[in-house]
Design a protein around this motif. Sequence first.
Motif, PDB file in Angstrom:
ATOM      1  N   ILE A  44      93.489  42.124  67.568  1.00  0.00           N
ATOM      2  CA  ILE A  44      92.664  41.324  68.487  1.00  0.00           C
ATOM      3  C   ILE A  44      92.827  41.820  69.918  1.00  0.00           C
ATOM      4  O   ILE A  44      91.843  41.955  70.666  1.00  0.00           O
ATOM      5  N   LYS A  45      94.050  42.132  70.293  1.00  0.00           N
ATOM      6  CA  LYS A  45      94.327  42.616  71.642  1.00  0.00           C
ATOM      7  C   LYS A  45      93.635  43.961  71.880  1.00  0.00           C
ATOM      8  O   LYS A  45      93.049  44.190  72.953  1.00  0.00           O
ATOM      9  N   ALA A  46      93.688  44.854  70.898  1.00  0.00           N
ATOM     10  CA  ALA A  46      93.044  46.162  71.032  1.00  0.00           C
ATOM     11  C   ALA A  46      91.536  46.016  71.199  1.00  0.00           C
ATOM     12  O   ALA A  46      90.911  46.723  72.006  1.00  0.00           O
ATOM     13  N   ALA A  47      90.945  45.085  70.451  1.00  0.00           N
ATOM     14  CA  ALA A  47      89.507  44.858  70.539  1.00  0.00           C
ATOM     15  C   ALA A  47      89.105  44.367  71.927  1.00  0.00           C
ATOM     16  O   ALA A  47      88.142  44.859  72.529  1.00  0.00           O
ATOM     17  N   ILE A  48      89.854  43.408  72.446  1.00  0.00           N
ATOM     18  CA  ILE A  48      89.537  42.855  73.766  1.00  0.00           C
ATOM     19  C   ILE A  48      89.827  43.874  74.866  1.00  0.00           C
ATOM     20  O   ILE A  48      89.049  44.039  75.812  1.00  0.00           O
ATOM     21  N   ASP A  49      90.945  44.588  74.739  1.00  0.00           N
ATOM     22  CA  ASP A  49      91.321  45.591  75.744  1.00  0.00           C
ATOM     23  C   ASP A  49      90.298  46.712  75.862  1.00  0.00           C
ATOM     24  O   ASP A  49      90.185  47.350  76.911  1.00  0.00           O
ATOM     25  N   ALA A  50      89.564  46.967  74.774  1.00  0.00           N
ATOM     26  CA  ALA A  50      88.585  48.056  74.791  1.00  0.00           C
ATOM     27  C   ALA A  50      87.352  47.735  75.616  1.00  0.00           C
ATOM     28  O   ALA A  50      86.596  48.637  75.995  1.00  0.00           O
ATOM     29  N   MET A  51      87.147  46.460  75.932  1.00  0.00           N
ATOM     30  CA  MET A  51      85.958  46.066  76.680  1.00  0.00           C
ATOM     31  C   MET A  51      86.115  46.372  78.177  1.00  0.00           C
ATOM     32  O   MET A  51      87.158  46.085  78.766  1.00  0.00           O
ATOM     33  N   PRO A  52      85.085  46.954  78.795  1.00  0.00           N
ATOM     34  CA  PRO A  52      85.130  47.195  80.244  1.00  0.00           C
ATOM     35  C   PRO A  52      85.016  45.881  81.011  1.00  0.00           C
ATOM     36  O   PRO A  52      84.661  44.843  80.430  1.00  0.00           O
ATOM     37  N   PRO A  53      85.318  45.871  82.303  1.00  0.00           N
ATOM     38  CA  PRO A  53      85.220  44.642  83.103  1.00  0.00           C
ATOM     39  C   PRO A  53      83.845  43.992  82.993  1.00  0.00           C
ATOM     40  O   PRO A  53      82.822  44.676  83.029  1.00  0.00           O
ATOM     41  N   ALA A  88      91.809  34.705  77.030  1.00  0.00           N
ATOM     42  CA  ALA A  88      90.849  33.679  76.597  1.00  0.00           C
ATOM     43  C   ALA A  88      89.466  33.887  77.210  1.00  0.00           C
ATOM     44  O   ALA A  88      88.443  33.751  76.533  1.00  0.00           O
ATOM     45  N   ASP A  89      89.427  34.222  78.486  1.00  0.00           N
ATOM     46  CA  ASP A  89      88.142  34.401  79.163  1.00  0.00           C
ATOM     47  C   ASP A  89      87.516  35.766  78.901  1.00  0.00           C
ATOM     48  O   ASP A  89      86.373  36.016  79.295  1.00  0.00           O
ATOM     49  N   LYS A  90      88.254  36.650  78.240  1.00  0.00           N
ATOM     50  CA  LYS A  90      87.736  37.994  77.954  1.00  0.00           C
ATOM     51  C   LYS A  90      87.104  38.072  76.569  1.00  0.00           C
ATOM     52  O   LYS A  90      86.536  39.091  76.201  1.00  0.00           O
ATOM     53  N   ALA A  91      87.230  36.980  75.811  1.00  0.00           N
ATOM     54  CA  ALA A  91      86.682  36.934  74.453  1.00  0.00           C
ATOM     55  C   ALA A  91      85.560  35.913  74.374  1.00  0.00           C
ATOM     56  O   ALA A  91      85.569  34.896  75.065  1.00  0.00           O
ATOM     57  N   GLU A 293      93.649  50.995  65.386  1.00  0.00           N
ATOM     58  CA  GLU A 293      92.903  52.255  65.536  1.00  0.00           C
ATOM     59  C   GLU A 293      91.535  52.192  64.868  1.00  0.00           C
ATOM     60  O   GLU A 293      90.566  52.793  65.338  1.00  0.00           O
ATOM     61  N   ARG A 294      91.449  51.429  63.782  1.00  0.00           N
ATOM     62  CA  ARG A 294      90.154  51.271  63.103  1.00  0.00           C
ATOM     63  C   ARG A 294      89.214  50.412  63.945  1.00  0.00           C
ATOM     64  O   ARG A 294      88.008  50.679  63.997  1.00  0.00           O
ATOM     65  N   ILE A 295      89.759  49.421  64.598  1.00  0.00           N
ATOM     66  CA  ILE A 295      88.949  48.579  65.485  1.00  0.00           C
ATOM     67  C   ILE A 295      88.314  49.428  66.578  1.00  0.00           C
ATOM     68  O   ILE A 295      87.136  49.270  66.907  1.00  0.00           O
ATOM     69  N   ILE A 296      89.089  50.353  67.146  1.00  0.00           N
ATOM     70  CA  ILE A 296      88.573  51.210  68.205  1.00  0.00           C
ATOM     71  C   ILE A 296      87.464  52.120  67.683  1.00  0.00           C
ATOM     72  O   ILE A 296      86.422  52.288  68.334  1.00  0.00           O
ATOM     73  N   SER A 297      87.651  52.695  66.499  1.00  0.00           N
ATOM     74  CA  SER A 297      86.607  53.561  65.938  1.00  0.00           C
ATOM     75  C   SER A 297      85.357  52.758  65.612  1.00  0.00           C
ATOM     76  O   SER A 297      84.230  53.257  65.743  1.00  0.00           O
ATOM     77  N   ASN A 298      85.537  51.490  65.206  1.00  0.00           N
ATOM     78  CA  ASN A 298      84.371  50.626  64.962  1.00  0.00           C
ATOM     79  C   ASN A 298      83.585  50.410  66.251  1.00  0.00           C
ATOM     80  O   ASN A 298      82.353  50.484  66.271  1.00  0.00           O
ATOM     81  N   ILE A 299      84.300  50.116  67.325  1.00  0.00           N
ATOM     82  CA  ILE A 299      83.653  49.880  68.620  1.00  0.00           C
ATOM     83  C   ILE A 299      82.900  51.127  69.084  1.00  0.00           C
ATOM     84  O   ILE A 299      81.762  51.045  69.561  1.00  0.00           O
ATOM     85  N   GLU A 300      83.525  52.278  68.917  1.00  0.00           N
ATOM     86  CA  GLU A 300      82.899  53.526  69.365  1.00  0.00           C
ATOM     87  C   GLU A 300      81.679  53.894  68.530  1.00  0.00           C
ATOM     88  O   GLU A 300      80.809  54.637  68.991  1.00  0.00           O
ATOM     89  N   ALA A 301      81.592  53.346  67.302  1.00  0.00           N
ATOM     90  CA  ALA A 301      80.420  53.612  66.456  1.00  0.00           C
ATOM     91  C   ALA A 301      79.146  53.098  67.107  1.00  0.00           C
ATOM     92  O   ALA A 301      78.048  53.598  66.842  1.00  0.00           O
ATOM     93  N   GLY A 302      79.294  52.097  67.991  1.00  0.00           N
ATOM     94  CA  GLY A 302      78.127  51.559  68.685  1.00  0.00           C
ATOM     95  C   GLY A 302      77.494  52.548  69.642  1.00  0.00           C
ATOM     96  O   GLY A 302      76.358  52.351  70.092  1.00  0.00           O
ATOM     97  N   SER A 303      78.224  53.626  69.967  1.00  0.00           N
ATOM     98  CA  SER A 303      77.703  54.642  70.879  1.00  0.00           C
ATOM     99  C   SER A 303      77.110  55.841  70.136  1.00  0.00           C
ATOM    100  O   SER A 303      76.569  56.755  70.766  1.00  0.00           O
ATOM    101  N   ILE A 304      77.229  55.854  68.805  1.00  0.00           N
ATOM    102  CA  ILE A 304      76.690  56.962  68.012  1.00  0.00           C
ATOM    103  C   ILE A 304      75.167  56.847  67.925  1.00  0.00           C
ATOM    104  O   ILE A 304      74.633  55.797  67.548  1.00  0.00           O
ATOM    105  N   GLN A 305      74.485  57.910  68.298  1.00  0.00           N
ATOM    106  CA  GLN A 305      73.029  57.934  68.219  1.00  0.00           C
ATOM    107  C   GLN A 305      72.598  58.648  66.939  1.00  0.00           C
ATOM    108  O   GLN A 305      72.928  59.809  66.724  1.00  0.00           O
TER     109      GLN A 305
END
Length: 341
Positions: A44-53, A88-91, A293-305
């Motif tokens: 959960i922390k990795a998922a939230i930390d991956a989000m930009p401001p 809490a406010d980042k999710a 690490e899988r959470i991060i690769s999932n997030i980055e999949a959103g940038s695959i064209q």
Amino acid sequence: MVQVQTAKLGGTAKDVVIGKVGTGLMLMTWTPTPTPDEQAFAVIKAAIDAMPPGVKMLLNSSQFYAHDYGTANLELLSRFFEKYPEYADKAFLSVKGGTKPFALQPDVTEEGIRTSVKLCADALRGKKKIDLFEMARVDRTRPLEDQLKQLAALSKEGYFDHIGLSESSAKSIREANAVVPIAAVEIEISPWSYEEETRNVIATCAELGIATIAYSPLGRGFLTGTIDKLAPGDMRSHFTRFKEESMKANKVFADALKVIADKKGITSATLCLAWVCSRGPHVVPIPGSSKPERIISNIEAGSIQLTEEDLAAIDKAIKEHEIVGSRYVDGVPKEVLHLWG
């Protein structure tokens, strides 16, 4: 630096910016062996930390994500936000409810809805407010308009901020949105779950400015090509697509997707997530994982064209391979499962 694409919600949450790929939490607790807190917290922390401001991570939970259909998933989140209150406010927390306590049976009575909402809020112990509450299924035993007006009243009481729908038909979305602003609609979307009504819902949400939250975007993990058999007690064993003979037949489709993914130099999971994202700027897949690490690769999949050639190949595979087994349980009328209400 994690590459993060973004999306917007709808209705009263239209100004909320979330990551294009969210995180589903179901299998952290709806399993014979729940994920230990330390491991779950890292994910959960990795998922939230991956989000930009300024961008929130969509976390998807429920009243009944547990073997006893209890609030274990929300209790897990309560412990997480107790340890990390600054998160809490980042999710952006989405919660499905509207069922009887410790049961999967819908209860859309006035008392039933209030009980469900309060049960979910109490499980969080004030550590995180519910951002979006959605009835798990559209149940017509009580007028939909009355249910939505009650949810709006409960929102004003401070239990949650926004209203969503789950497993709703395009017709019900229009009806609901005319009563209260709908922020998001959660449905199953993946290369092996892309029926006509799925496409109708996606199009209707686009027209009305509503986010479409895509659960099981990896076909409950099967389309990753890594599942040969299920462990004892795995909830997926109840679904007909995961019966031994069905899995053997459906592996041909998963293999066809892997060929396309290999050609592009990505995993089948990344291919499926990128494909779901390509259904529209308002479509947000919510895959789950127990590995940071899988959470991060999932997030980055959103940038695959995906190219037109990629999309054509996937479309061809979908048309040429008939999926064996229904989304849930064969032989059970959809009215009983409350699908596409």
